[in-house]
Design a protein around this motif. Structure first.
Motif, mmCIF file in Angstrom:
data_model
loop_
_atom_site.group_PDB
_atom_site.id
_atom_site.type_symbol
_atom_site.label_atom_id
_atom_site.label_comp_id
_atom_site.label_asym_id
_atom_site.label_seq_id
_atom_site.Cartn_x
_atom_site.Cartn_y
_atom_site.Cartn_z
ATOM 1 N N THR A 249 2.603 4.421 1.975
ATOM 2 C CA THR A 249 3.774 4.955 2.255
ATOM 3 C C THR A 249 4.659 4.197 3.154
ATOM 4 N N THR A 250 5.675 4.752 3.882
ATOM 5 C CA THR A 250 6.408 3.635 4.794
ATOM 6 C C THR A 250 6.838 4.362 6.125
ATOM 7 N N PRO A 251 7.200 3.542 7.095
ATOM 8 C CA PRO A 251 7.567 4.049 8.312
ATOM 9 C C PRO A 251 8.558 5.342 8.221
ATOM 10 N N MET A 252 9.654 5.108 7.375
ATOM 11 C CA MET A 252 10.685 6.096 7.117
ATOM 12 C C MET A 252 10.216 7.349 6.724
ATOM 13 N N CYS A 253 9.177 7.225 5.821
ATOM 14 C CA CYS A 253 8.647 8.741 4.909
ATOM 15 C C CYS A 253 7.727 9.341 6.193
ATOM 16 N N LEU A 254 7.194 8.538 6.916
ATOM 17 C CA LEU A 254 6.140 9.041 7.836
ATOM 18 C C LEU A 254 7.136 9.761 9.002
ATOM 19 N N TRP A 255 8.024 9.207 9.461
ATOM 20 C CA TRP A 255 9.068 9.810 10.369
ATOM 21 C C TRP A 255 9.717 11.097 9.903
ATOM 22 N N GLN A 256 9.972 11.101 8.600
ATOM 23 C CA GLN A 256 10.482 12.106 7.727
ATOM 24 C C GLN A 256 9.563 13.460 7.690
ATOM 25 N N SER A 257 8.283 13.158 7.738
ATOM 26 C CA SER A 257 7.062 14.050 7.708
ATOM 27 C C SER A 257 6.319 13.979 9.132
ATOM 28 N N ARG A 258 6.910 13.682 10.151
ATOM 29 C CA ARG A 258 6.281 13.321 11.431
ATOM 30 C C ARG A 258 5.286 14.390 11.919
ATOM 31 N N TYR A 259 5.563 15.844 11.251
ATOM 32 C CA TYR A 259 4.518 16.978 11.564
ATOM 33 C C TYR A 259 3.294 16.497 11.250
ATOM 34 N N HIS A 260 2.961 15.930 9.786
ATOM 35 C CA HIS A 260 1.907 15.712 9.433
ATOM 36 C C HIS A 260 1.546 14.454 9.866
ATOM 37 N N ALA A 261 2.517 13.237 9.976
ATOM 38 C CA ALA A 261 2.233 12.141 10.314
ATOM 39 C C ALA A 261 1.428 11.715 11.711
ATOM 40 N N MET A 262 1.795 12.560 12.614
ATOM 41 C CA MET A 262 1.110 12.517 13.822
ATOM 42 C C MET A 262 -0.115 12.825 13.866
ATOM 43 N N ASN A 263 -0.857 13.239 12.697
ATOM 44 C CA ASN A 263 -2.190 13.597 12.564
ATOM 45 C C ASN A 263 -3.116 12.667 11.674
ATOM 46 N N LEU A 264 -2.267 11.530 11.468
ATOM 47 C CA LEU A 264 -2.969 10.507 10.713
ATOM 48 C C LEU A 264 -3.174 9.347 11.216
ATOM 49 N N LYS A 265 -3.580 8.162 10.429
ATOM 50 C CA LYS A 265 -3.981 6.954 11.182
ATOM 51 C C LYS A 265 -3.639 6.083 10.089
ATOM 52 N N TYR A 266 -3.015 4.612 10.438
ATOM 53 C CA TYR A 266 -2.370 3.998 9.478
ATOM 54 C C TYR A 266 -3.000 2.419 9.446
ATOM 55 N N LEU A 267 -3.027 1.879 8.222
ATOM 56 C CA LEU A 267 -3.573 0.600 8.215
ATOM 57 C C LEU A 267 -2.577 -0.602 7.655
ATOM 58 N N HIS A 268 -2.596 -1.604 8.074
ATOM 59 C CA HIS A 268 -1.755 -2.431 7.392
ATOM 60 C C HIS A 268 -2.438 -3.017 6.139
ATOM 61 N N LEU A 269 -1.705 -3.383 5.204
ATOM 62 C CA LEU A 269 -2.092 -3.686 3.817
ATOM 63 C C LEU A 269 -3.253 -4.961 3.954
ATOM 64 N N ASN A 270 -2.555 -5.844 5.010
ATOM 65 C CA ASN A 270 -3.169 -7.202 5.344
ATOM 66 C C ASN A 270 -4.573 -7.017 6.053
ATOM 67 N N ALA A 271 -4.912 -5.792 6.227
ATOM 68 C CA ALA A 271 -6.141 -5.377 6.942
ATOM 69 C C ALA A 271 -7.343 -5.364 6.066
ATOM 70 N N LEU A 272 -6.807 -5.077 4.717
ATOM 71 C CA LEU A 272 -7.720 -4.863 3.656
ATOM 72 C C LEU A 272 -7.959 -6.084 2.932
ATOM 73 N N ARG A 273 -9.064 -5.951 2.046
ATOM 74 C CA ARG A 273 -9.213 -7.249 1.200
ATOM 75 C C ARG A 273 -9.565 -6.843 -0.154
ATOM 76 N N HIS A 274 -8.850 -7.820 -0.952
ATOM 77 C CA HIS A 274 -9.242 -7.556 -2.553
ATOM 78 C C HIS A 274 -9.675 -9.065 -3.053
ATOM 79 N N GLN A 275 -10.745 -8.940 -3.592
ATOM 80 C CA GLN A 275 -11.583 -10.293 -3.907
ATOM 81 C C GLN A 275 -11.651 -11.167 -2.871
#
Length: 336
Positions: A249-275
């Protein structure tokens, strides 16, 4: 002076018709020149050109002063009517133009309407008499714009697919991975591995956002199952919050649904690895699209309002949701 029937006849100009009407109504070249504030020679030249254009004599020059011929009288009647209707047309079109400027119909994607919409309404309240804000999925909004049911469009569509329109880049935001608060992320995991631990929650591919995510996954992790699909952010993030899945998702969508977003955590895509390689960034850019010569300076004013609002919200996102600052960038003022 008469033209052959085979000769191509060009219509007289508005200026010539106006001069002829003035000549007939004032009764002389000198009086017509005085009314029109041009030289007598100019009046005479236009009358000769008008006679050549029509191929008839408009004045009986055997009399002193010269009087209109039968053709001249007929031309006067029709020219008078044409000039009157042309004036009415001008007033009608100008009046319509003013009413359109008083009524601004703007379309925008749901997340933009929810997050930036209030600032837009406040900023435009002194610039337009009536504001109609329509939100929805990009393809539907584009159809409304193409059918002239919207005056402007805030869209994430690529401007190269929008020929014949003016386009201003507003801001860009990068996608991130939203996971449940209690979710333990394996080190150097891939999106595919994460989806095996929690189902992947997808945006509907009917939306531009869903299509972007779908294309990204097809390039990098095509085997991720598409089990859950949503048109809206709220139900999607509510399931992530309840530890039932993960989502891109994106920051804009998270702010739109911040009631739910405040109880989540977020990862940069570049923190993950593919091959063994970091995932490349995925972003969407918002554009203001409008038809040339319709909004005038209001287009730049709207773009400036949006950029100011986004910069202010960016500070709130960082403070309240702990979203990394570098996931959002405001574009410099420029046309695409």
């Amino acid at each position: 002076m008469k033209k052959r029937a085979s000769d191509k006849v060009s219509p007289p100009s508005w200026e010539q018709l106006g001069i002829w009407v003035a000549l007939v109504e004032t009764g002389s070249v000198s009086a017509a020149a005085q009314r029109l504030e041009i030289s007598q020679a100019g009046v005479s030249q236009h009358i000769r050109q008008l006679e050549e254009t029509l191929g008839v004599s408009l004045l009986d020059r055997a009399t002193r002063p010269a009087h209109p011929t039968a053709a001249g009288h007929r031309l006067y009647e029709q020219a008078k009517d044409l000039l009157s209707r042309a004036g009415q047309m001008t007033q009608t079109v100008r009046s319509l133009s003013r009413s359109k400027r008083a009524m601004l119909r703007m379309g925008c994607v749901d997340s933009f309407a929810a997050v930036i919409g209030p600032q837009m309404v406040r900023g435009l309240s002194g610039r337009v008499q009536r504001l109609r804000l329509v939100s929805g999925i990009n393809p539907g909004l584009a159809d409304l714009f193409d059918n002239h049911q919207l005056d402007a469009l805030i869209t994430t569509d690529d401007p190269k697919y929008l020929p014949g329109r003016e386009c201003l880049a507003l801001f860009s935001e990068q996608f991130l991975v939203a996971v449940p608060q209690s979710f333990q992320v394996p080190p150097l995991a891939s999106l595919s591995q994460l989806s095996q631990l929690r189902p992947f929650m997808h945006y509907s591919t009917r939306s531009k956002m869903g299509a972007l995510v779908d294309a990204y996954l097809n390039r990098h992790d095509p085997h991720i199952e598409r089990v859950f699909e949503f048109d809206a952010t709220d139900p999607l993030l509510s399931l992530v919050r309840e530890d039932l899945g993960i989502a891109l998702t994106t920051p804009m969508c998270l702010w739109q649904s911040r009631y739910h977003a405040m109880n989540l955590k977020y990862l940069h895509l570049n923190a993950l690895r593919h091959q063994g390689q970091a995932y490349p960034p995925l972003k969407r850019t918002f554009y203001l699209v409008y038809r040339p010569d319709e909004l005038g300076p209001l287009a730049q004013d709207i773009a400036a309002m949006v950029r100011v609002a986004v910069r202010e919200l960016q500070r709130q996102w960082v403070l309240e949701l702990k979203i990394p600052h570098d996931l959002l960038s405001v574009e410099e003022a420029s046309e695409i």
